[in-house]
Design a protein around this motif. Sequence first.
Motif, PDB file in Angstrom:
ATOM      1  N   LEU A  71       0.772  -1.152  -0.029  1.00 35.45           N
ATOM      2  CA  LEU A  71       0.080   0.157   0.015  1.00 35.45           C
ATOM      3  C   LEU A  71       1.021   1.374   0.044  1.00 35.45           C
ATOM      4  O   LEU A  71       1.330   1.776   0.941  1.00 35.45           O
ATOM      5  N   PRO A  72       1.313   1.689  -1.044  1.00 34.94           N
ATOM      6  CA  PRO A  72       2.208   2.712  -0.959  1.00 34.94           C
ATOM      7  C   PRO A  72       1.504   4.101  -0.753  1.00 34.94           C
ATOM      8  O   PRO A  72       0.362   4.283  -0.746  1.00 34.94           O
ATOM      9  N   VAL A 106     -12.139  -7.576  -0.989  1.00 35.08           N
ATOM     10  CA  VAL A 106     -11.857  -6.900   0.468  1.00 35.08           C
ATOM     11  C   VAL A 106     -11.434  -5.723   0.150  1.00 35.08           C
ATOM     12  O   VAL A 106     -11.262  -4.953  -0.889  1.00 35.08           O
ATOM     13  N   TYR A 107     -11.824  -4.884   1.213  1.00 36.90           N
ATOM     14  CA  TYR A 107     -11.705  -3.438   1.286  1.00 36.90           C
ATOM     15  C   TYR A 107     -10.934  -3.249   2.562  1.00 36.90           C
ATOM     16  O   TYR A 107     -11.189  -3.740   3.625  1.00 36.90           O
ATOM     17  N   THR A 108     -10.216  -2.020   2.598  1.00 37.87           N
ATOM     18  CA  THR A 108      -9.412  -1.371   3.694  1.00 37.87           C
ATOM     19  C   THR A 108      -9.099  -0.135   3.446  1.00 37.87           C
ATOM     20  O   THR A 108      -8.838   0.457   2.269  1.00 37.87           O
ATOM     21  N   VAL A 109      -8.985   0.651   4.576  1.00 37.03           N
ATOM     22  CA  VAL A 109      -8.783   2.043   4.424  1.00 37.03           C
ATOM     23  C   VAL A 109      -7.209   2.088   5.173  1.00 37.03           C
ATOM     24  O   VAL A 109      -7.311   1.746   6.406  1.00 37.03           O
ATOM     25  N   TRP A 116      -8.746   0.953  -0.618  1.00 35.75           N
ATOM     26  CA  TRP A 116      -8.304   0.005  -1.330  1.00 35.75           C
ATOM     27  C   TRP A 116      -9.112  -1.177  -1.529  1.00 35.75           C
ATOM     28  O   TRP A 116      -9.878  -1.295  -0.616  1.00 35.75           O
ATOM     29  N   LYS A 117      -9.179  -1.587  -2.778  1.00 29.11           N
ATOM     30  CA  LYS A 117      -9.803  -2.692  -3.048  1.00 29.11           C
ATOM     31  C   LYS A 117      -9.172  -3.755  -3.664  1.00 29.11           C
ATOM     32  O   LYS A 117      -8.254  -3.460  -4.417  1.00 29.11           O
ATOM     33  N   LEU A 132      -9.132   3.290  -4.658  1.00 29.55           N
ATOM     34  CA  LEU A 132     -10.300   3.797  -4.816  1.00 29.55           C
ATOM     35  C   LEU A 132     -10.598   5.357  -4.725  1.00 29.55           C
ATOM     36  O   LEU A 132     -11.098   6.088  -5.589  1.00 29.55           O
ATOM     37  N   PHE A 133     -10.059   5.684  -3.508  1.00 29.98           N
ATOM     38  CA  PHE A 133     -10.274   7.097  -2.841  1.00 29.98           C
ATOM     39  C   PHE A 133      -9.080   7.326  -2.111  1.00 29.98           C
ATOM     40  O   PHE A 133      -8.394   6.664  -1.367  1.00 29.98           O
TER      41      PHE A 133
END
Length: 299
Positions: A71-72, A106-109, A116-117, A132-133
């Motif tokens: 996750l850069p 799967v989703y995470t912030v 992220w998806k 995504l955002f």
Amino acid sequence: QSVTKLSQPPPEMDFRRLGEAWSVSLIVHTPKGWVAVIGGGYNAATNSKYGNMVYVLDLNEGGKILKAISLPDGNPNNGIVNSAPAPVVAVTADKTSLATYSGALVYTVDLEGQVWKINLSSSGTWGASQRLFDTEANTTNGRFVFHEPALAIGSESKLWLYFGTGRMDKLQETKGSENRMYGIRDKDFPAFSVSQSAFTVSSPDCTNVTSGTIACPTYPGKGWYRDLEPNEKVTGRPLVYDRTVYFSYYLPLTTNPCKPGEGYLAALDYQCGKKREVVKLGPGIPTAPIIRDGKIYVG
């Protein structure tokens, strides 16, 4: 007795980038079998050597790494070294009939507010990820994310993610942070589109609903956000119930940081963020809201 020193562990056992692992593992069945998915952990927002990962572990093979997803940093100049302290969440076929795949999306912030998806489903490339955002966090606005998003299906049959920002390791800080509550729409769900580009609040389709006069728009918008007052911080995962999303948040005292500030619970329209009610809970830091028998409970 001789000892062989490995220069580095094999890839399936290489946890050198694992930070302080705060998140509860997500256990889910995928086309590659039962897996555990965990965030890479906390790094105090300062150490680039660990934390900025999501690990997918093979539960049939002693927890070996099936996939390590990086996750850069979204902005190397924002003063935040990225990591993933929050748990991950998933959408599977047993949660909604709209999930036309086996396995999971799967989703995470992450810490600096990037959504992220990750594709762990039977459709498309297994293990692929996309951003995504981006909340455009920095050390001045303090938009750190420590909690997992809540998920819901909107009336237009698209997936929504709800989350808030606020630095949990410095809750009593009163330097004027500019935190927010968000409702973000995954317009591609249930598909996984690698061509989808990340958007921010600057997007014309992401609506600022802080004003009480905002009417609920007819979507296809990308989402909404609501500004909190300076120093207010979201303190838990939101709750979605009966077309309403509930956020707990906290306002520390500026006069005496050694005493507890005030806790609040906001009730917003789940599809457009319009304020329905704000309840003042009294002194203390509120937990994430939960519901039982039609009543909402907050610790």
